[in-house]
Scaffold this active site. Structure first.
Site, PDB file in Angstrom:
ATOM      1  N   HIS A 535       3.467 -14.415 -10.226  1.00 20.21           N
ATOM      2  CA  HIS A 535       3.871 -13.053 -10.596  1.00 20.21           C
ATOM      3  C   HIS A 535       5.302 -13.053 -11.163  1.00 20.21           C
ATOM      4  O   HIS A 535       6.163 -12.340 -10.668  1.00 20.21           O
ATOM      5  CB  HIS A 535       3.814 -12.131  -9.376  1.00 20.21           C
ATOM      6  CG  HIS A 535       2.453 -11.961  -8.786  1.00 20.21           C
ATOM      7  ND1 HIS A 535       2.251 -11.472  -7.504  1.00 20.21           N
ATOM      8  CD2 HIS A 535       1.213 -12.199  -9.289  1.00 20.21           C
ATOM      9  CE1 HIS A 535       0.961 -11.424  -7.254  1.00 20.21           C
ATOM     10  NE2 HIS A 535       0.307 -11.861  -8.316  1.00 20.21           N
ATOM     11  N   HIS A 578       0.579  -6.736  -6.555  1.00 18.64           N
ATOM     12  CA  HIS A 578       0.086  -7.546  -7.658  1.00 18.64           C
ATOM     13  C   HIS A 578       0.329  -6.749  -8.944  1.00 18.64           C
ATOM     14  O   HIS A 578       0.061  -5.553  -8.993  1.00 18.64           O
ATOM     15  CB  HIS A 578      -1.394  -7.844  -7.472  1.00 18.64           C
ATOM     16  CG  HIS A 578      -1.683  -8.657  -6.252  1.00 18.64           C
ATOM     17  ND1 HIS A 578      -2.159  -9.950  -6.307  1.00 18.64           N
ATOM     18  CD2 HIS A 578      -1.530  -8.378  -4.931  1.00 18.64           C
ATOM     19  CE1 HIS A 578      -2.297 -10.424  -5.068  1.00 18.64           C
ATOM     20  NE2 HIS A 578      -1.910  -9.479  -4.233  1.00 18.64           N
TER      21      HIS A 578
END
Length: 607
Positions: A535, A578
């Site tokens: 990420h 996320h």
């Protein structure tokens, strides 16, 4: 399109560099205006095979050069000099083709706090609106919602958007015990995690098509809806080498075209209005630097003429860190991902998925836990960690840093019970050497640090775009060692989860790391095993220029009149979630900004 010659002969109004999660969605949205011509340049190829579309095959193509850039950091001193992989999609659709399909958002608190950093117009209300605009949600059926606490809060979802989302229709039998254990430990079930409050244990909404069970990603969700239009052209298998800039005087540069490499030959395509970079946090800073935009000292060292001196390019690199833990189950009756290693069973499950869109291959992991610091760190220990951190934050290096405001925001979040500092995921699979029981079943508990204090950097290493950039995550390199200390507490909390209640009753042995280990032994385990959660953000931050910002509130690169960035590199500080849903929202907001600018330009032209 595969012909570079045909591509460069077209007259494009907008060129989008990168046909990934955000870039391909943005280009598709811009093409809805028939009066503009859009060109997309993507380094990967289109691949619509089972490895992408079947959820249960997730991870099969990681590190395959046909699908994945397979980036590596430089050796990380605080992680025992390991080079840490960061996988990124090298296909049309980018990482939306490879990710775990979690379609979830950050918190209202985090998004609203961007304004404390000097960012305007990107609060929760805006992100909520544009993220809903991206989503075409199908509510889970009543049985799924009842058995697995799947989100049924209609008001928090978009119904008319592009990315098809729903809950999985298959759940591994460890999901319910995990829920029950977390509830027993005082972590409440969250029935509406998309509301801006994601604290608790919940079943996530996935970017899958409820009818077919297949992955919904930027290629089939956005591009396939507009690919028939004559005003959008996508060139694949082409690597952008730099952006051509024209000096307009008064400190401003205009992007006039894009140079790219295809089949060993260099081409240049012109842009009449704007160029948008959407190549992600790892490659966007490299493209900016190759184009002469970045820290003048770095550019000079590479022999690149300086167009715009922007010291923030490539800095502020942030990621979520993950530490995997493994356990053995008491019985052999559980179905886990390991069962798919049997060719016969895997073939049976594939037939089931193809025929009915159900079964193990229609699912991945499903249950997430997001909790604030005070829920997994004991009060006395938390006070000790904060005291050491506060002392470190008084150092001249931090007090005089252009990033001082985000240190302050992140410090406040540590004591805010509405901000998740830890994510936990139970993976129904794990393998280890030396397993003593034939046919034994396992699971993996992974702990994710949501707001690491480590700040890395990414920079070009040469003038050659084919040379991967130098990626330094500065993993675990943080004030007062706070990242490492919090991960130690996260691991110890996970021990408690794995030994408690319904899940504890199913756990025969916690194999790695061991609950009996000292803090020093756990620290060494973390250094040897900490990974990227894939990420990455922050390397072209949307911040004031005086705070090392790279783009303004309208995504425009400072010192340019028509060059924008639209990808995760613009996030100034990490969100505890996320990022996929937010990135689709970014595409919609970027399209609004660009369309508003074109409208204003038209009004000015008529005056």
């Amino acid at each position: 399109m595969n012909s570079a010659l045909e591509f460069v002969q077209q007259a494009f109004d907008y060129i989008v560099i990168g046909g990934g999660t955000t870039g391909l969605a943005l280009a598709s949205l811009l093409s809805l205006d028939k009066d503009v011509k859009i060109g997309v340049i993507e380094a990967g190829q289109r691949k619509d095979d089972d490895n992408i579309l079947v959820p249960g095959l997730i991870g099969k193509v990681l590190n395959d050069p046909e699908y994945d850039w397979s980036f590596l950091t430089v050796p990380q001193p605080h992680a025992n000099n390991r080079r840490i992989p960061i996988n990124r999609g090298k296909v049309l659709g980018g990482t939306s083709a490879l990710n775990y399909m979690a379609y979830c958002r950050g918190s209202r608190v985090e998004q609203n706090d961007w304004k404390k950093l000097g960012v305007k117009g990107w609060g929760w209300d805006t992100i909520d609106r544009v993220t809903k605009a991206s989503e075409r949600w199908t509510p889970p059926d009543s049985e799924t919602a009842s058995l697995h606490w799947a989100n049924k809060a209609v008001k928090n979802h978009g119904r008319q958007g592009y990315v098809k989302t729903t809950a999985y229709n298959y759940y591994y039998d460890l999901a319910k015990p995990f829920f029950e254990t977390m509830n027993e430990l005082g972590v409440a079930t969250n029935h509406s995690e998309a509301s801006g409050d994601l604290i608790g244990v919940w079943t996530y909404t996935a970017s899958i098509d409820a009818k077919t069970g297949a992955r919904s990603y930027s290629t089939n969700a956005y591009y396939d809806n507009v690919s028939h239009r004559p005003n959008i052209t996508v060139l694949t298998d082409a690597l952008v080498t730099k952006i051509h800039l024209r000096n307009e005087g008064a400190g401003s540069h205009c992007a006039t075209g894009v140079e790219f490499l295809k089949d060993g030959r260099l081409y240049t395509v012109q842009s009449r209005k704007e160029v948008v970079i959407s190549t992600g946090s790892l490659q966007t800073p490299q493209i900016l630097e190759l184009s002469g935009i970045g820290n003048a000292e770095i550019l000079n060292s590479l022999g690149i003429p300086v167009q715009v001196d922007l010291p923030g390019v490539g800095e502020n690199f942030q990621d979520h860190f993950v530490v995997p833990m493994g356990a053995e189950l008491t019985g052999k009756h559980h179905l886990t991902v390991d069962d798919l290693s049997s060719p016969a069973f895997a073939a049976e499950q594939m037939r089931l998925f193809k025929a009915t869109a159900t079964g193990m291959l229609g699912s991945t992991l499903s249950t997430l836990v997001f909790i604030p610091a005070r829920q997994f760190i004991a009060p006395t220990r938390f006070a000790e960690i904060l005291s050491a951190l506060d002392t470190a934050l008084k150092s001249p290096e931090i007090v005089n840093s252009p990033w001082k405001k985000w240190y302050e925001v992140q410090r406040d979040w540590l004591e805010n019970d509405g901000v998740a500092q830890l994510e936990m995921i139970l993976f129904p699979s794990w393998t280890h050497a030396g397993c003593s029981r034939e046919g034994a079943k396992h699971y993996q508990m992974s702990v994710f640090l949501q707001h690491a204090w480590s700040r890395g950097n990414i920079h070009a290493i040469s003038q050659n775009a084919e040379d991967y950039p130098r990626i330094d995550g500065c993993t675990l390199e943080s004030p007062a060692d706070i990242d490492l200390l919090m991960l130690v507490e996260a691991v110890k909390y996970a021990f408690n989860v794995m030994r408690t209640g319904a899940l504890g009753a199913l756990t025969a042995e916690i194999v790695q790391p061991k609950p009996s280990w000292s803090d020093d032994e756990i620290k060494e385990f973390i250094r040897n095993n900490v990974k990227s959660a894939f990420h990455p953000i922050g390397t072209a931050s949307m911040l004031p220029r005086s705070s090392n910002g790279v783009v303004d509130d309208n995504l425009k690169v400072y010192g340019t009149s028509n060059l924008r960035v639209a990808d995760a590199s613009i996030f100034p500080i990490h969100l505890g979630t996320h990022p996929q849903a937010t990135l689709y929202g970014l595409a919609h907001r970027a399209a609004e900004i660009i369309n508003e600018a074109r409208l204003e330009e038209g009004i000015q032209a008529r005056l």
